[in-house]
Design a protein around this motif. Structure first.
Motif, short mmCIF file in Angstrom:
data_model
loop_
_atom_site.label_atom_id
_atom_site.label_comp_id
_atom_site.label_asym_id
_atom_site.label_seq_id
_atom_site.Cartn_x
_atom_site.Cartn_y
_atom_site.Cartn_z
N TYR A 30 105.71 40.99 40.02
CA TYR A 30 104.66 40.16 39.46
C TYR A 30 105.25 39.01 38.66
O TYR A 30 106.24 39.18 37.96
CB TYR A 30 103.79 41.02 38.55
CG TYR A 30 102.69 40.25 37.87
CD1 TYR A 30 101.59 39.83 38.60
CD2 TYR A 30 102.76 39.94 36.52
CE1 TYR A 30 100.57 39.12 37.98
CE2 TYR A 30 101.74 39.23 35.90
CZ TYR A 30 100.66 38.81 36.64
OH TYR A 30 99.66 38.10 36.03
N THR A 32 103.79 35.20 36.47
CA THR A 32 102.56 34.68 35.87
C THR A 32 102.04 33.44 36.59
O THR A 32 101.19 32.72 36.07
CB THR A 32 102.82 34.32 34.39
OG1 THR A 32 104.04 33.61 34.32
CG2 THR A 32 102.92 35.57 33.55
N LEU A 35 98.46 32.13 36.67
CA LEU A 35 97.79 31.52 35.53
C LEU A 35 97.67 30.00 35.68
O LEU A 35 97.09 29.33 34.82
CB LEU A 35 98.53 31.85 34.23
CG LEU A 35 98.50 33.35 33.89
CD1 LEU A 35 99.37 33.64 32.71
CD2 LEU A 35 97.07 33.80 33.62
N LYS A 38 94.65 27.44 34.44
CA LYS A 38 94.04 27.87 33.19
C LYS A 38 94.26 26.80 32.13
O LYS A 38 95.22 26.04 32.17
CB LYS A 38 94.74 29.16 32.74
CG LYS A 38 93.85 30.09 31.97
CD LYS A 38 94.64 31.33 31.62
CE LYS A 38 94.41 31.81 30.23
NZ LYS A 38 94.93 31.18 29.11
N GLY A 134 102.13 32.68 27.44
CA GLY A 134 102.36 33.57 28.59
C GLY A 134 103.78 33.51 29.11
O GLY A 134 104.02 33.62 30.30
N ASP B 77 94.58 37.73 28.93
CA ASP B 77 94.31 36.30 28.95
C ASP B 77 95.62 35.51 29.06
O ASP B 77 95.70 34.51 29.76
CB ASP B 77 93.56 35.94 27.66
CG ASP B 77 93.15 34.50 27.63
OD1 ASP B 77 92.59 34.05 28.65
OD2 ASP B 77 93.42 33.82 26.62
N LYS B 78 96.66 35.99 28.36
CA LYS B 78 97.93 35.24 28.37
C LYS B 78 98.76 35.51 29.61
O LYS B 78 99.50 34.66 30.06
CB LYS B 78 98.78 35.62 27.14
CG LYS B 78 98.10 35.40 25.81
CD LYS B 78 97.74 33.95 25.61
CE LYS B 78 97.03 33.77 24.28
NZ LYS B 78 96.17 32.58 24.28
N TYR B 79 98.71 36.76 30.11
CA TYR B 79 99.65 37.13 31.19
C TYR B 79 98.98 37.57 32.48
O TYR B 79 99.65 37.95 33.42
CB TYR B 79 100.57 38.25 30.69
CG TYR B 79 101.58 37.77 29.69
CD1 TYR B 79 102.76 37.18 30.11
CD2 TYR B 79 101.33 37.89 28.33
CE1 TYR B 79 103.69 36.72 29.19
CE2 TYR B 79 102.26 37.42 27.40
CZ TYR B 79 103.43 36.85 27.84
OH TYR B 79 104.34 36.39 26.94
N GLY B 80 97.65 37.55 32.51
CA GLY B 80 96.96 38.04 33.71
C GLY B 80 96.61 39.51 33.57
O GLY B 80 97.21 40.22 32.76
N ASP B 81 95.66 39.96 34.38
CA ASP B 81 95.18 41.35 34.29
C ASP B 81 96.28 42.37 34.53
O ASP B 81 96.18 43.51 34.12
CB ASP B 81 94.08 41.59 35.35
CG ASP B 81 92.81 40.87 34.98
OD1 ASP B 81 92.63 40.58 33.78
OD2 ASP B 81 92.00 40.58 35.89
N TRP B 82 97.31 41.93 35.23
CA TRP B 82 98.40 42.83 35.62
C TRP B 82 99.02 43.54 34.42
O TRP B 82 99.49 44.67 34.53
CB TRP B 82 99.46 42.01 36.34
CG TRP B 82 100.54 42.78 36.99
CD1 TRP B 82 100.53 43.28 38.25
CD2 TRP B 82 101.79 43.15 36.42
NE1 TRP B 82 101.71 43.93 38.50
CE2 TRP B 82 102.50 43.87 37.40
CE3 TRP B 82 102.39 42.94 35.18
CZ2 TRP B 82 103.77 44.38 37.18
CZ3 TRP B 82 103.66 43.46 34.95
CH2 TRP B 82 104.34 44.17 35.96
N LYS C 380 96.70 40.49 41.50
CA LYS C 380 97.54 41.65 41.18
C LYS C 380 97.02 42.34 39.92
O LYS C 380 96.85 41.70 38.90
CB LYS C 380 98.98 41.20 40.96
CG LYS C 380 99.70 40.81 42.25
CD LYS C 380 101.18 40.54 41.96
CE LYS C 380 102.03 40.59 43.20
NZ LYS C 380 101.84 39.46 44.12
N ILE C 381 96.76 43.64 40.05
CA ILE C 381 96.36 44.40 38.87
C ILE C 381 97.23 45.64 38.77
O ILE C 381 97.96 45.97 39.69
CB ILE C 381 94.87 44.82 38.90
CG1 ILE C 381 94.59 45.72 40.10
CG2 ILE C 381 93.96 43.64 38.90
CD1 ILE C 381 93.32 46.52 39.96
N SER C 382 97.16 46.31 37.63
CA SER C 382 97.91 47.55 37.45
C SER C 382 96.94 48.69 37.21
O SER C 382 96.00 48.54 36.45
CB SER C 382 98.82 47.45 36.23
OG SER C 382 99.67 46.36 36.35
#
Lengths: 171, 120, 627
Positions: A30, A32, A35, A38, A134, B77-82, C380-382
């Motif tokens: 993964y 970032t 993003l 945004k 981020g 919010d800063k790094y994504g839902d991951w 992508k989610i966890s």
């Protein structure tokens, strides 16, 4: 009823196998990059060698801003520095450096040696400011426009193709 | 018989009266955040520099009075839902959260149906 | 040289499989109930060749023959002999050799052990099993060959990842593989049963021990993996709901459901198609797990060397398996006319299956969901521990209640007359939990429910034990397994509730105190070992309440071949609790990050799982004696 079950079972397995097949060539780790697009949040930066502050909102005055996270102890930062020096000459682009978990003396020596491409350098002694952007490792550079929307994230040192991409974006 | 059942209910209530919700546990928050450097480890488990920084930020957020969920939203919010190990209950993750319960209820119905039909 | 030998043995094995398939199909068409002796002979030769092939690879590792890519990549001449041998199945290619060995041995044993069953059923099982063997032999020969050579021959190997040099990790793969590769045999048997319409109780009879054996080994394999993760990964946990761990758990759920419903098929001649479905499902889930782990589509802690071309191969194999088995199943499916009473034992077996399927599908969707969202929407989610804990734990409590009640019901009969007893058990469970809550502390309603229900199961199973001693017809296997499962959940519950965890940074000489503890980083020392250097911490852990002092010495190790940094936890184990301490350096700082944990009842969690699988083996011995 039985036919429905048969069709459902077949569809289910075809779906799963299809998903497996599609996933085979996907990048599994993964980053970032998602993003991009945004808008930046309201953050106030503190100048790394003085009592001066910069509200991120002020960056709206620039056509484009590249926010670069760097430190004197970071090897790859040294590599990308020449690219930053060239980008500094571009009129539409302003550079903001965020000095990440660094000592002021070392940072100043670093800039003395390689030149200072930044219009503003903020301090981030504990790395906490960078979390708001981020960032999870340096170097990283974030390209934003007038509306403070992230146009691209360059994770790792800036490469030649990144340079040409930035130039293309701002012109 | 009824008295016994009432008695049982009373002890059970007593059991739970003593159960106070655990206060905000900072390690739990570390465990529910995923490290971007050592992917696959949580912030609590990771030894990376990034994990150390996130821990500092979480401590700050708690000092500011943010709740556990607010901290997760901040990080997402800063790094994504991951970055959050517990996916939010949203339109996108609806199936994930609802599917196990469909199985549970569906299974019960199938067994119930099976037993009843055979009886009649 | 060894490469040629190994390759020819592999090739010969493929030929043997073809020959077995050919003779078996010829023999199926012929009349008579005996299987020609040549089939036995070829099977025996095949088994011995597969073993020789495996030992060829072992030999290559022992003599450090770096002309083999696999040896070069996974071994080093200075590695201890034990780990050289273990290196054989440490890599993807080598582990496939384990696959083949288990597939072949099980195939041979099933053939010779089932003399009382019809010829065609046995021969079809042999054919299906050999098709699977061929599939994996092709995979080895054309994609993942452990005997592939490298030239010029390197002088030295790259070495094995130091965190894999561990006794637990040496026995973990073989145990786990006997479990889930072993499930192939009842996959083949189920297919054979569908083809030959061999659907009586006898079918249940022929597979039940195989299911139990694979289940027992699967449980032990998972346990050893957890123990390794506990003391080697340095996080103080033993189960992380990581996709790779989930992959080993999925077949375990299917096996557990299977050996319960096999009893119904055996005793009552019911649920035939359901049993078949579970047989097929178990091995399909095993291969799916292998696909997930080896293709590299997962983002996991347990990184395996992965490569998409392997993925394509396993995926094709998996699809063939799935579609041929559902084709056969649908073709042969008939609605059955059976009769089940609501309070009979059959119902409770179905309830067990219902819960197992719930766990299975929950873990499955949790594992696959991130893959699905990524493939369909690029999002992508966890999905991690909080999801599984939230969904699974409340249901476990309900499950344990059924598990306590189930064994006390009778077959067929709709009778249930022990209500008084159960109310008494429930009251005792509540009182004990109340005492725990009163004297220690408590957290949530759910943790209370888990502890109460596990106590309920323990008490009622203990009561069964006493009752059975009197009647002298006790089912020791069932009681052992149910009791240990109750204890397992209880200890996990207690461990979860009463563990203490503290994360802090210390300089040498500094002390931190919290709760009843005082921890001091007394000194650091640097030591040189044969293949690594270590920074060893010396920490004094004082328990103020008990006046107990422990010295713990966590390490930071710097390995040479290949160069890696690892963190060794210091663990002090006793009967009631473990102290667990890890130390890591913080970049550009004189502070060290220390994680201190007190984990109650750790050793009892391991013992419970050992007892749980022991129950399975006890049943196997009992069945064997009855035959």
């Amino acid at each position: 009823m039985q036919t429905t079950i048969k069709i459902l079972t077949l569809t289910f397995f075809l779906f799963i196998i299809g998903i497996f097949y599609l996933s085979l060539n996907k990048e599994k780790s993964y980053n970032t990059k998602s993003l991009v697009g945004k808008k930046l949040d309201k953050i106030i930066l503190e100048r790394f060698d003085g009592n001066d502050f910069l509200d991120v909102e002020e960056l709206k005055k620039n056509d484009f801003t590249l926010i670069n996270f760097w430190a004197s102890w970071c090897g790859p930062c040294r590599l990308e520095h020449s690219t930053l020096m060239i980008l500094n000459k571009t009129s539409k682009l302003k550079l903001v450096g965020i000095n990440f978990k660094d000592k002021q003396v070392n940072a100043k020596n670093f800039l003395k040696e390689l030149g200072n491409p930044y219009h503003f350098i903020a301090k981030d002694e504990y790395g906490k400011i960078s979390i708001n952007f981020g960032v999870y490792g340096i170097p990283e550079s974030i390209l934003i426009n007038k509306e403070l929307v992230i146009l691209n994230k360059y994770i790792g040192p800036l490469k030649d193709e990144d340079y040409s991409q930035i130039i293309k974006t701002i012109n | 018989m009824k008295i016994r059942i009432i008695f049982l209910i009373i002890i059970f209530v007593f059991n739970n009266l003593l159960a106070s919700e655990k206060s905000l546990d900072i390690n739990q928050i570390y465990k529910n955040l995923r490290c971007l450097v050592c992917q696959g480890q949580s912030i609590s488990d990771s030894n990376s520099d990034f994990a150390q920084t996130i821990k500092l930020v979480v401590k700050d957020l708690i000092k500011e009075g943010k709740s556990e969920n607010e901290i997760y939203s901040f990080m997402a919010d800063k790094y994504g839902d991951w970055i959050v190990y517990k996916p939010q209950f949203s339109k996108q993750n609806f199936i994930l959260w609802i599917f196990p319960y469909i199985v549970l209820v569906g299974g019960a119905l199938i067994i119930f149906h099976f037993i009843r039909r055979k009886k009649g | 040289m060894l490469s040629n030998l190994g390759n020819s043995l592999l090739f010969l094995n493929a030929i043997f499989s073809f020959i077995i398939i050919y003779f078996s199909s010829k023999s199926i068409k012929s009349v008579g109930e005996t299987i020609p002796s040549k089939i036995f002979k070829i099977s025996l030769i095949q088994t011995s060749f597969v073993m020789s092939c495996f030992f060829t690879l072992v030999a290559a590792f022992i003599i450090s023959d770096f002309s083999l890519v696999n040896v070069y990549e996974n071994s080093h001449s200075e590695k201890p002999l034990f780990y050289k041998i273990a290196g054989t199945w440490g890599s993807h290619e080598g582990s496939l050799m384990l696959w083949i060995i288990i597939l072949t041995i099980f195939s041979f044993l099933f053939l010779i052990k089932n003399k009382n069953h019809p010829k065609n059923y046995r021969l079809y099982t042999l054919i299906f099993q050999n098709i699977i063997i061929l599939g994996f032999l092709f995979f080895i020969l054309f994609n993942s060959n452990p005997f592939a050579t490298v030239s010029p021959v390197p002088k030295e190997g790259l070495g094995l990842n130091p965190i894999l040099q561990d006794p637990a990790l040496v026995i973990h793969p073989p145990l786990l593989y006997i479990g889930f590769v072993g499930s192939s045999i009842y996959f083949s048997a189920a297919m054979a049963s569908l083809v030959t319409d061999y659907s009586e109780k006898q079918f249940a009879y022929s597979i039940k021990n195989w299911v139990l054996v694979s289940w027992g080994f699967q449980s032990l394999g998972i346990l050893i993996g957890s123990i390794w993760a506990y003391y080697e990964l340095g996080w103080g946990g033993f189960w992380f709901w990581d996709p790779v761990e989930n992959a080993s758990l999925l077949p375990w759920f299917a096996m557990t459901a299977l050996f319960h419903s096999v009893i119904v098929l055996e005793k009552r001649n019911q649920l035939y198609f359901w049993v078949i479905t579970l047989c097929l499902m178990t091995f399909i889930l095993s291969v799916t797990g292998t696909f997930l782990v080896r293709s590299g589509i997962l983002n996991s802690v347990h990184t395996f060397a992965s490569d998409p071309s392997r993925g394509v191969f396993i995926l094709i194999f998996l699809s063939l398996m799935i579609f041929s088995s559902i084709y056969l199943l649908f073709k042969k499916y008939k609605t059955s006319n059976s009769f089940i009473n609501s309070n009979s034992k059959e119902t409770f077996v179905l309830i067990n299956n219902w819960f197992m399927l719930f766990y299975l599908l929950t873990v499955l969707i949790g594992t696959l969901y991130p893959i699905i969202t990524d493939a369909l929407t690029n999002n992508k989610i966890s999905v991690g521990p909080p999801f599984y804990n939230a969904v699974i734990f409340p249901v476990v409590a309900v499950f344990l209640f059924f598990m306590a009640i189930g064994p006390n019901t009778k077959w067929i009969k709709n009778k249930f007359n022990d209500i008084k007893n159960f109310l008494f058990f429930l009251a005792s469970a509540l009182v004990i939990n109340f005492l725990i809550v009163f004297f220690f502390k408590s957290y949530t309603v759910i943790s209370n429910l888990i502890i109460i229900s596990s106590l309920f199961l323990i008490i009622s199973t203990m009561f069964d034990l006493v009752k059975c001693f009197k009647n002298s017809n006790f089912d020791l296997a069932r009681i052992t397994s149910h009791l240990s499962f109750g204890f397992l959940v209880l200890f996990i519950g207690l461990n979860h509730n009463f563990s203490i965890e503290k994360d802090f940074n210390l300089k040498v000489g500094e002390t931190i105190s919290f709760d009843n503890y005082e921890i001091k980083l007394k000194r650091l020392s640097l030591k040189d070992f044969s293949n690594y250097k270590a920074v060893i911490g010396n920490l004094e852990v004082k328990n103020m309440k008990l006046g107990e002092v422990n010295i713990l010495s966590p390490e930071i190790r710097i390995y040479d071949n290949p160069s890696t940094l690892t963190y060794e936890a210091a663990i002090k184990t006793n009967l009631i609790k473990d102290y667990y301490l890890t130390m890591s350096n913080i970049d550009r700082s004189e502070f060290y990050n220390i994680k201190f944990q007190k984990k109650p009842m750790m050793i009892w969690i391991w013992i419970s799982v050992i007892m749980l699988s022991l129950g399975g083996f006890l049943r196997v011995f009992k069945n064997a004696n009855n035959n």
